[in-house]
Each structure stands twice: as C-alpha cells, then as structure tokens.
Design an enzyme around this catalytic site. Structure first.
Site, PDB file in Angstrom:
ATOM      1  N   GLU A 175       9.637  47.735 -13.789  1.00 41.79           N
ATOM      2  CA  GLU A 175       8.819  46.525 -13.888  1.00 41.79           C
ATOM      3  C   GLU A 175       9.427  45.382 -13.081  1.00 41.79           C
ATOM      4  O   GLU A 175      10.645  45.248 -12.997  1.00 41.79           O
ATOM      5  CB  GLU A 175       8.716  46.066 -15.342  1.00 41.79           C
ATOM      6  CG  GLU A 175       7.975  47.004 -16.256  1.00 41.79           C
ATOM      7  CD  GLU A 175       8.005  46.523 -17.699  1.00 41.79           C
ATOM      8  OE1 GLU A 175       8.518  45.411 -17.941  1.00 41.79           O
ATOM      9  OE2 GLU A 175       7.533  47.257 -18.578  1.00 41.79           O
ATOM     10  N   ASN A 189       8.562  37.890 -27.668  1.00 37.81           N
ATOM     11  CA  ASN A 189       7.286  38.580 -27.552  1.00 37.81           C
ATOM     12  C   ASN A 189       7.265  39.770 -28.507  1.00 37.81           C
ATOM     13  O   ASN A 189       8.275  40.448 -28.704  1.00 37.81           O
ATOM     14  CB  ASN A 189       7.071  39.074 -26.115  1.00 37.81           C
ATOM     15  CG  ASN A 189       6.796  37.938 -25.155  1.00 37.81           C
ATOM     16  OD1 ASN A 189       5.862  37.164 -25.344  1.00 37.81           O
ATOM     17  ND2 ASN A 189       7.621  37.820 -24.119  1.00 37.81           N
ATOM     18  N   GLY A 213      17.270  46.950 -17.804  1.00 43.69           N
ATOM     19  CA  GLY A 213      18.634  47.370 -17.502  1.00 43.69           C
ATOM     20  C   GLY A 213      19.670  46.279 -17.712  1.00 43.69           C
ATOM     21  O   GLY A 213      19.349  45.105 -17.866  1.00 43.69           O
ATOM     22  N   GLU A 214      20.922  46.687 -17.709  1.00 43.72           N
ATOM     23  CA  GLU A 214      22.069  45.781 -17.788  1.00 43.72           C
ATOM     24  C   GLU A 214      22.642  45.624 -16.382  1.00 43.72           C
ATOM     25  O   GLU A 214      23.236  46.559 -15.842  1.00 43.72           O
ATOM     26  CB  GLU A 214      23.130  46.351 -18.743  1.00 43.72           C
ATOM     27  CG  GLU A 214      24.507  45.721 -18.660  1.00 43.72           C
ATOM     28  CD  GLU A 214      24.512  44.207 -18.770  1.00 43.72           C
ATOM     29  OE1 GLU A 214      24.974  43.556 -17.815  1.00 43.72           O
ATOM     30  OE2 GLU A 214      24.052  43.674 -19.808  1.00 43.72           O
ATOM     31  N   CYS A 231      19.778  47.384 -27.365  1.00 41.47           N
ATOM     32  CA  CYS A 231      19.388  46.218 -28.165  1.00 41.47           C
ATOM     33  C   CYS A 231      18.178  46.592 -29.020  1.00 41.47           C
ATOM     34  O   CYS A 231      17.191  47.148 -28.522  1.00 41.47           O
ATOM     35  CB  CYS A 231      19.057  45.040 -27.259  1.00 41.47           C
ATOM     36  SG  CYS A 231      20.457  44.474 -26.271  1.00 41.47           S
ATOM     37  N   SER A 280      23.095  36.924 -22.814  1.00 47.52           N
ATOM     38  CA  SER A 280      22.168  37.206 -23.912  1.00 47.52           C
ATOM     39  C   SER A 280      22.990  37.223 -25.197  1.00 47.52           C
ATOM     40  O   SER A 280      23.697  38.192 -25.472  1.00 47.52           O
ATOM     41  CB  SER A 280      21.472  38.558 -23.699  1.00 47.52           C
ATOM     42  OG  SER A 280      20.598  38.503 -22.597  1.00 47.52           O
ATOM     43  N   LEU A 281      22.884  36.171 -25.979  1.00 43.02           N
ATOM     44  CA  LEU A 281      23.738  36.014 -27.153  1.00 43.02           C
ATOM     45  C   LEU A 281      23.013  36.433 -28.434  1.00 43.02           C
ATOM     46  O   LEU A 281      23.422  37.346 -29.137  1.00 43.02           O
ATOM     47  CB  LEU A 281      24.220  34.567 -27.256  1.00 43.02           C
ATOM     48  CG  LEU A 281      25.274  34.286 -28.321  1.00 43.02           C
ATOM     49  CD1 LEU A 281      26.556  35.049 -28.040  1.00 43.02           C
ATOM     50  CD2 LEU A 281      25.541  32.786 -28.420  1.00 43.02           C
ATOM     51  N   HIS A 282      21.967  35.709 -28.776  1.00 43.41           N
ATOM     52  CA  HIS A 282      21.040  36.040 -29.866  1.00 43.41           C
ATOM     53  C   HIS A 282      21.607  35.947 -31.285  1.00 43.41           C
ATOM     54  O   HIS A 282      20.836  36.055 -32.242  1.00 43.41           O
ATOM     55  CB  HIS A 282      20.426  37.426 -29.657  1.00 43.41           C
ATOM     56  CG  HIS A 282      19.778  37.593 -28.321  1.00 43.41           C
ATOM     57  ND1 HIS A 282      18.800  36.736 -27.864  1.00 43.41           N
ATOM     58  CD2 HIS A 282      19.978  38.496 -27.324  1.00 43.41           C
ATOM     59  CE1 HIS A 282      18.426  37.115 -26.652  1.00 43.41           C
ATOM     60  NE2 HIS A 282      19.126  38.174 -26.304  1.00 43.41           N
ATOM     61  N   CYS A 287      17.820  51.667 -19.963  1.00 48.20           N
ATOM     62  CA  CYS A 287      19.007  50.883 -20.309  1.00 48.20           C
ATOM     63  C   CYS A 287      19.787  51.609 -21.400  1.00 48.20           C
ATOM     64  O   CYS A 287      19.196  52.200 -22.306  1.00 48.20           O
ATOM     65  CB  CYS A 287      18.589  49.493 -20.790  1.00 48.20           C
ATOM     66  SG  CYS A 287      19.959  48.376 -21.148  1.00 48.20           S
ATOM     67  N   CYS A 322       9.967  42.513 -21.890  1.00 45.84           N
ATOM     68  CA  CYS A 322      10.670  43.318 -20.905  1.00 45.84           C
ATOM     69  C   CYS A 322      10.627  44.794 -21.288  1.00 45.84           C
ATOM     70  O   CYS A 322      11.013  45.178 -22.389  1.00 45.84           O
ATOM     71  CB  CYS A 322      12.121  42.843 -20.796  1.00 45.84           C
ATOM     72  SG  CYS A 322      13.057  43.722 -19.548  1.00 45.84           S
TER      73      CYS A 322
END
Length: 362
Positions: free
Chosen positions: A105, A306, A175-176, A129, A230-232, A125, A349
């Site tokens: 994508e 999302n 992906g990372e 997550c 990317s913490l979250h 990936c 994503c």
C-alpha cells in the site's frame, strides 16, 4: 495462456536489479565499468526522475549502445495498480502489485502545505502490534530500495496529470523501516538528491516501533530527516500488550536511545500515540506520558485510531481525546491531534492489503 503463478515464476527467474535502487554515485561507478562517461548518470537520473519515462528507448540523448547496456542490466521497476481508492477529502490509497505477486500500500495525502506520500518498506511486518492490520499474515520480505522509490515515482506520475508534485513523505506504511535499514537509507538518499525526486530532508519523516540499536545508528546519519517513535503507551504493561516489541526493547532502554538521538542531532523527536478506547486513553495515562517525556525535546501526535475489522480495539470518544490533549498541555507537553484523513476508505495501515488478501482466498 500463462497462469498468474507461471507469470510470477517467470518474473522471479528473469528479474534484474532495479535501476531505481542505484544512488547517483553507484550509477556513476557502473558507467565507469562500462567505459561510459560518468556525466551520463545525471542524464539517466533526469529521464528517470524528472521526465519519469518507463523504458530506456525514450532516453533519446543516450546512444543506443548505452540504452542496450542499461536494458540488459537493470529493470525500470513499474508497479501494477490493483486498486485505487479516493476519499472525499482527496486522500488516495493505492494497492500496488510487485513483480512476485505480493501487494503493498501507498497513500497520497493532501494538505494545505502540499502533497504528502506515505510509503511502505516491507511486505507484511514481523513486529506484531496488536492494533495494526499490517502485521496480519506476518512478514513476507523486505522491499528493495528501488521498490520503495518506485512508489514515489508512480504516485508522482498520477499527480503529473494535474501538474502537482509530491512535496513531502512519511515512512509510516506497511512494515518496520528499521528492519530494512540499508534499503531505507538508500531510498531516502535517492529521493532527497537534487538529481533524483529532490524532496528536502526536513520534509521526510521516518517512524519506528522502537528498534533501539537502529535508533543509535540513525542518530549518526548525515541527513536532517524528521524522526518519530510509535509509542502508544507510557508504561511497560500496556505498551507490551499493544506492541510486543516492548518485551525485546524495554521502555527505559527506548527512552535512553531517544535522549541520545536528541542530544546527538539537536532535533526534536515526535512520539505517535494512538488512542484506543479503554486501553490507554484515560487521564492517568496522559499523566504517565507527561512524566515519561519530561525534559525531552519532543512533540506528541495524538492519533484517533481507524477501525480495523480484524482487531478488537475501539475509537476513543471525541471528548476524551480533547481531555487527554488538555492533560498533556497542562503539564507542558507540546501536543496536537492528528487530522483524520481517508476515513471513508480503507484508511488504516495494511487494511486495503488485508482486504485484498481475504478476497483472494475466497
């Protein structure tokens, strides 16, 4: 008639390196090996990235012998557009097919300040997550530098029709990025180069889930690229639930790497914080985040997530998002709420790719 599988096998057997994978100095070295003057590299880059030709025969100021050498040595990577979704806000999501049949994508986002593209660095990936559609199905392979570059070229071709250009990019697709580090850096240098696509380094952002050794390595690079984590979550228990990578690279170690990066580069870092209803969106979570980031030169980007059908997380209510933001601001944290885009298409994503894979297995 050839089947899709046979075509893919044939592509794998006959595949040559992508010319989009070459940096300018690498093109010059190749030309020298061929007995050609190195100034031809600039001409080739002009055809690839300014005129965006799809075959060597169109490179009219190159001798036929050189065009033949190029054709025999390198593919001009083209991506087959499987799906193109356009949102009411102008966001366009592309599902591209690669030479081996895998799909990726790429997203074009329109802003007041210009057009931004979100590129993918891997097919799938490995990070896992628990809120992300990209990790469904696991990691298949890394993208070559040329396959990442080709995403920008293909989107720019689409913009050529309206005389627009890609003015910024984010490496936040499937992906990372730091798991594909060398190809990532080649890609960034190619699109940044004045003879390439020429996107300014400060208009590019790389995001990582927190591969600590690569953060130290990235701090030593000679490019002023924006950097995001990317913490979250600001505590180990919640972050490990959302992001299993936290078990490999602990939060304290991640923050040490972040501080090293900021001190080494002098650049501000962005923390991406997706808000998941009932998981990490309460006032106490905001207070934990403010405490974690105290003294760090940073910005927090709050992300209303999302919906992903394959995942169980729900959106945080609007009023709770504003309360979370206020809690951070009251504690001196520089914070914004990310503007939502592509809400009426498969915006999350990896979601469009997952949907396509599901259709293929029916």
């Amino acid at each position: 008639m050839e089947t899709t599988v046979k075509k893919q096998k044939k592509n794998l057997e006959t595949k040559k390196p992508s010319i989009y994978s070459l940096q300018l100095h690498e093109m010059q070295d190749w030309l020298k090996e061929q007995g050609e003057p190195k100034f031809r590299a600039g001409q080739i880059f002009d055809w690839l990235y300014k005129k965006r030709v799809k075959n060597y025969e169109d490179m009219s100021n190159l001798a036929k012998g050189l065009r033949d050498k190029l054709s025999n040595s390198f593919d001009i990577t083209t991506l087959n557009t499987l799906v193109k979704q356009t949102s009411s806000d102008g966001t366009i999501k592309f599902l591209f097919q690669l030479y081996d049949g895998y799909s990726i994508e790429t997203v074009l986002m329109r802003h007041e300040y210009g057009n931004s593209i979100c590129v993918t660095t891997q097919v799938g990936c490995r990070i896992g997550c628990t809120f992300c559609a990209s990790t469904l199905g696991g990691l298949k392979r890394n993208l070559e530098a040329g396959e990442i570059v080709a995403q920008v070229v293909e989107v720019q071709r689409a913009l050529d029709e309206t005389e627009e250009r890609v003015s910024s990019l984010v490496v936040m697709g499937i992906g990372e990025p730091f798991d594909n580090y060398d190809n990532l850096m080649s890609f960034l240098r190619i699109v940044n180069h004045e003879k390439g696509i020429h996107i300014g380094a400060r208009h590019m952002t790389v995001s990582t889930s927190g591969i600590v050794p690569k953060i130290y390595k990235f701090a030593e690079e000679d490019m002023q690229i924006n950097f995001a984590i990317s913490l979250h979550a600001a505590n180990t228990e919640i972050r490990s639930k959302l992001m299993p990578i936290n078990r490999a690279y602990k939060l304290p170690d991640l923050m040490e790497a972040v501080k090293y990066y900021v001190n080494r580069t002098g650049r501000r870092i962005t923390f991406e914080y997706g808000l998941f209803g009932g998981e990490n969106d309460q006032v106490e979570h905001a207070e934990e985040l403010a405490a974690l980031l105290k003294g760090v030169k940073c910005h927090v980007n709050l992300i209303p997530v999302n919906y992903v059908p394959e995942r169980d997380y729900v959106r945080t209510p609007r009023e709770q998002i504003f309360l979370f933001e206020k809690t951070l601001k009251d504690r001196g944290v520089n914070v914004t709420i990310r503007r939502e885009q592509g809400h009426d298409i498969d915006a999350a994503c990896g979601q469009l790719r997952a949907k396509e894979r599901k259709e293929e297995t029916r």
